[in-house]
Design a protein around this motif. Structure first.
Motif, PDB file in Angstrom:
ATOM      1  N   SER A 131       3.062  -5.226 -11.357  1.00 29.87           N
ATOM      2  CA  SER A 131       2.734  -6.643 -11.304  1.00 29.87           C
ATOM      3  C   SER A 131       3.920  -7.423 -11.856  1.00 29.87           C
ATOM      4  CB  SER A 131       1.483  -6.924 -12.144  1.00 29.87           C
ATOM      5  OG  SER A 131       1.263  -8.299 -12.248  1.00 29.87           O
ATOM      6  N   PRO A 132       4.723  -8.085 -11.010  1.00 28.42           N
ATOM      7  CA  PRO A 132       4.580  -8.233  -9.562  1.00 28.42           C
ATOM      8  C   PRO A 132       5.272  -7.100  -8.813  1.00 28.42           C
ATOM      9  CG  PRO A 132       6.444  -9.502 -10.318  1.00 28.42           C
ATOM     10  CD  PRO A 132       5.877  -8.818 -11.536  1.00 28.42           C
ATOM     11  N   THR A 133       5.049  -7.054  -7.486  1.00 34.92           N
ATOM     12  CA  THR A 133       5.772  -6.113  -6.635  1.00 34.92           C
ATOM     13  C   THR A 133       6.059  -6.790  -5.311  1.00 34.92           C
ATOM     14  OG1 THR A 133       5.835  -3.813  -5.866  1.00 34.92           O
ATOM     15  CG2 THR A 133       3.785  -4.985  -5.478  1.00 34.92           C
ATOM     16  N   TRP A 134       6.701  -6.058  -4.414  1.00 33.00           N
ATOM     17  CA  TRP A 134       6.900  -6.538  -3.039  1.00 33.00           C
ATOM     18  C   TRP A 134       5.519  -6.732  -2.423  1.00 33.00           C
ATOM     19  CZ3 TRP A 134       7.136  -3.153   1.715  1.00 33.00           C
ATOM     20  CH2 TRP A 134       7.576  -3.874   2.835  1.00 33.00           C
ATOM     21  N   GLU A 135       5.283  -7.905  -1.847  1.00 30.90           N
ATOM     22  CA  GLU A 135       3.892  -8.256  -1.494  1.00 30.90           C
ATOM     23  C   GLU A 135       3.285  -7.360  -0.418  1.00 30.90           C
ATOM     24  OE1 GLU A 135       5.411  -9.961   2.151  1.00 30.90           O
ATOM     25  OE2 GLU A 135       6.301  -9.981   0.151  1.00 30.90           O
ATOM     26  N   ASN A 136       4.078  -6.594   0.297  1.00 30.25           N
ATOM     27  CA  ASN A 136       3.535  -5.758   1.379  1.00 30.25           C
ATOM     28  C   ASN A 136       2.965  -4.417   0.900  1.00 30.25           C
ATOM     29  OD1 ASN A 136       2.887  -5.670   4.097  1.00 30.25           O
ATOM     30  ND2 ASN A 136       4.894  -4.979   4.766  1.00 30.25           N
ATOM     31  N   HIS A 137       3.301  -4.014  -0.332  1.00 31.87           N
ATOM     32  CA  HIS A 137       2.800  -2.726  -0.830  1.00 31.87           C
ATOM     33  C   HIS A 137       1.270  -2.649  -0.752  1.00 31.87           C
ATOM     34  CE1 HIS A 137       6.627  -1.744  -3.311  1.00 31.87           C
ATOM     35  NE2 HIS A 137       6.600  -1.052  -2.192  1.00 31.87           N
ATOM     36  N   HIS A 138       0.614  -3.685  -1.211  1.00 31.93           N
ATOM     37  CA  HIS A 138      -0.855  -3.716  -1.255  1.00 31.93           C
ATOM     38  C   HIS A 138      -1.429  -3.551   0.153  1.00 31.93           C
ATOM     39  CE1 HIS A 138      -4.825  -5.680  -1.288  1.00 31.93           C
ATOM     40  NE2 HIS A 138      -4.924  -5.180  -2.512  1.00 31.93           N
ATOM     41  N   LEU A 139      -0.946  -4.358   1.081  1.00 30.31           N
ATOM     42  CA  LEU A 139      -1.472  -4.354   2.441  1.00 30.31           C
ATOM     43  C   LEU A 139      -1.277  -3.002   3.130  1.00 30.31           C
ATOM     44  CD1 LEU A 139      -2.732  -6.122   4.692  1.00 30.31           C
ATOM     45  CD2 LEU A 139      -0.409  -6.782   5.362  1.00 30.31           C
ATOM     46  N   VAL A 140      -0.073  -2.442   2.994  1.00 26.53           N
ATOM     47  CA  VAL A 140       0.232  -1.167   3.661  1.00 26.53           C
ATOM     48  C   VAL A 140      -0.695  -0.057   3.163  1.00 26.53           C
ATOM     49  CG1 VAL A 140       1.970   0.654   3.909  1.00 26.53           C
ATOM     50  CG2 VAL A 140       2.622  -1.725   4.240  1.00 26.53           C
ATOM     51  N   PHE A 141      -0.895   0.020   1.851  1.00 26.44           N
ATOM     52  CA  PHE A 141      -1.744   1.095   1.304  1.00 26.44           C
ATOM     53  C   PHE A 141      -3.215   0.895   1.658  1.00 26.44           C
ATOM     54  CE2 PHE A 141       1.933   2.717  -0.610  1.00 26.44           C
ATOM     55  CZ  PHE A 141       1.646   3.945  -1.191  1.00 26.44           C
ATOM     56  N   ILE A 142      -3.685  -0.341   1.626  1.00 26.72           N
ATOM     57  CA  ILE A 142      -5.075  -0.626   2.009  1.00 26.72           C
ATOM     58  C   ILE A 142      -5.283  -0.257   3.486  1.00 26.72           C
ATOM     59  CG2 ILE A 142      -6.732  -2.521   2.437  1.00 26.72           C
ATOM     60  CD1 ILE A 142      -6.627  -1.775  -0.512  1.00 26.72           C
ATOM     61  N   ASN A 143      -4.324  -0.632   4.331  1.00 25.68           N
ATOM     62  CA  ASN A 143      -4.432  -0.320   5.761  1.00 25.68           C
ATOM     63  C   ASN A 143      -4.311   1.178   6.038  1.00 25.68           C
ATOM     64  OD1 ASN A 143      -4.728  -3.012   6.224  1.00 25.68           O
ATOM     65  ND2 ASN A 143      -2.833  -3.306   7.366  1.00 25.68           N
ATOM     66  N   SER A 144      -3.781   1.926   5.072  1.00 27.13           N
ATOM     67  CA  SER A 144      -3.646   3.384   5.240  1.00 27.13           C
ATOM     68  C   SER A 144      -4.900   4.123   4.780  1.00 27.13           C
ATOM     69  CB  SER A 144      -2.450   3.905   4.443  1.00 27.13           C
ATOM     70  OG  SER A 144      -1.298   3.203   4.786  1.00 27.13           O
ATOM     71  N   GLY A 145      -5.888   3.401   4.262  1.00 23.99           N
ATOM     72  CA  GLY A 145      -7.141   4.046   3.859  1.00 23.99           C
ATOM     73  C   GLY A 145      -7.395   4.086   2.365  1.00 23.99           C
ATOM     74  N   PHE A 146      -6.407   3.648   1.536  1.00 25.47           N
ATOM     75  CA  PHE A 146      -6.643   3.601   0.084  1.00 25.47           C
ATOM     76  C   PHE A 146      -7.647   2.488  -0.224  1.00 25.47           C
ATOM     77  CE2 PHE A 146      -2.998   6.257   0.003  1.00 25.47           C
ATOM     78  CZ  PHE A 146      -2.978   6.893  -1.233  1.00 25.47           C
TER      79      PHE A 146
END
Length: 416
Positions: A131-146
């Motif tokens: 916190s903070p990070t590159w804003e795409n990390h969250h989306l990519v992992f959620i879209n991968s099933g996490f």
């Protein structure tokens, strides 16, 4: 008859691309773009690396090169060269056959393929990002099933450095088998990296808590100008015996942004698992984009495997990183000259493309509206957007924003 698609709502704009659009449409002569994460030369222009131009001309003349499909996991010589660059050529895990790579669609594609592997086959569901990070990390992992996104503390607003105690405490409380996203170097967006001693401490806690390291290496060589230094953390974790994955991108260090050249490096403790892993990665990629593009990967593979071209490329990354360092020093010097309130040492202590300036959202808004200086609301700026002709103007504008809208103690970006 109504459309079936009327159920689709307008999604929010992606801030960094929206910012770019506003910048492009702005007719103000002295406008400055500090938003998009791409290298710019001292005239504010995109730069194609000369070694890349040379390689592309050579490839255009080569009649043996065809446009046939690559294998699902990409060009093997590209992945082998990438793994060697990341881990060091003579790393025992390479000679023992316990490390391999697969070509992916740049760093983002690499994160996505790696995350899907961990979720589908290791059944991991918790992931941690800084916190903070590159804003795409969250989306990519959620879209991968996490399904369990969590954060660990990283930026300390007051010291403008790492909240190391907070980071360690959060990792100590992480459930076993949580995947922890770690920035290999040039942390995005803060530009502040852990020291070697701090990395050792992070490794201790991750070993103790049985956490899984997922490195994101978007700037190797570009951050400090030294490929080995920028890979230190990843190599240290490997040396400690961790199994890990690392997403590598060649967007920044080769300037191949739109060619989407990436590699996913996987390090395991027993080479017997390489074949099953590759077979499952093949099916993940097959169902996602079938196989990767060849052009950029060929450029990288040819440069990394030819010592003359490799040396030429190393000179390019040294030059890019030293320009960034010079601009950091220039901005700090201008702010000091103006007597801008606050301490600006953090700008030169940070590394890589980005600086987390410590500017508040209100100050950032003022910079955009009044001075035509485009930056993210978090106060992150791309140092490459600065050059000798605009750094004085930017410093003056920052000074104006801080004087007009002084930061209140409670005006913190921790919420963002």
């Amino acid at each position: 008859m109504g459309s079936r698609f009327q159920v689709v709502e307008q999604g929010p704009p992606i801030e960094v691309f929206q910012l770019n659009k506003l910048f492009t449409e702005d007719s103000f002569k002295n406008k400055v773009n500090l938003g998009v994460g791409a290298y710019r030369d001292e005239n504010g222009k995109p730069w194609v690396l000369p070694v890349v131009r040379k390689m592309e001309k050579q490839m255009a003349e080569d009649d043996t090169l065809l446009h046939e499909y690559l294998p699902v996991l990409g060009l093997e010589n590209f992945s082998n060269a990438s793994v060697a660059m990341l881990l060091g050529e003579n790393n025992p895990v390479i000679t023992e056959g316990r490390a391999f790579g697969v070509q992916t669609l740049s760093g983002t594609g690499s994160l996505r393929v790696g995350a899907e592997l961990l979720n589908k086959h290791l059944k991991y569901t918790n992931f941690y990002y800084s916190s903070p990070t590159w804003e795409n990390h969250h989306l990519v992992f959620i879209n991968s099933g996490f399904t369990q996104p969590r954060t660990y503390r990283y930026w300390n607003e007051k010291t403008r450095g790492i909240d190391f105690d907070g980071l360690i405490e959060d990792l100590k409380n992480a459930p076993e088998n949580s995947v922890v996203i770690l920035h290999a170097c040039a942390h995005n967006p803060t530009g502040i990296d852990p020291s070697n001693e701090q990395w050792e401490r992070i490794a201790d806690v991750m070993e103790e808590r049985k956490l899984f390291p997922f490195f994101d290496s978007a700037y190797q060589g570009f951050a400090s100008g030294d490929l080995d230094r920028d890979a230190w953390a990843v190599r240290y974790f490997v040396e400690r015996g961790f199994e890990l994955v690392c997403a590598q991108s060649y967007a920044k260090n080769f300037g191949l942004y739109n060619e989407r050249v990436g590699n996913l490096t996987i390090v395991i403790s027993d080479k017997a698992h390489v074949a099953p892993l590759k077979s499952q990665l093949t099916w993940i990629v097959r169902g996602m984009y079938s196989n990767p593009p060849a052009h950029g990967a060929r450029v990288v593979a040819n440069v990394l495997s030819n010592s003359t071209l490799f040396d030429e490329w190393r000179d390019h990354i040294k030059m890019m990183s030293s320009r960034v360092i010079q601009m950091r020093e220039a901005l700090r010097a201008e702010l000091i000259k103006l007597g801008t309130p606050g301490n600006w040492d953090h700008i030169v202590k940070q590394i890589g493309l980005f600086s987390y300036t410590g500017l508040t959202p209100r100050q950032c808004e003022h910079l955009i509206q009044e001075h035509h200086i485009y930056l993210l609301g978090s106060g992150r700026i791309n140092i490459c957007g600065l050059n000798p002709t605009n750094v004085e103007y930017v410093a003056m504008a920052i000074n104006d924003a801080i004087l007009k809208f002084p930061a209140k103690d409670d005006d913190s970006r921790a919420k963002l």
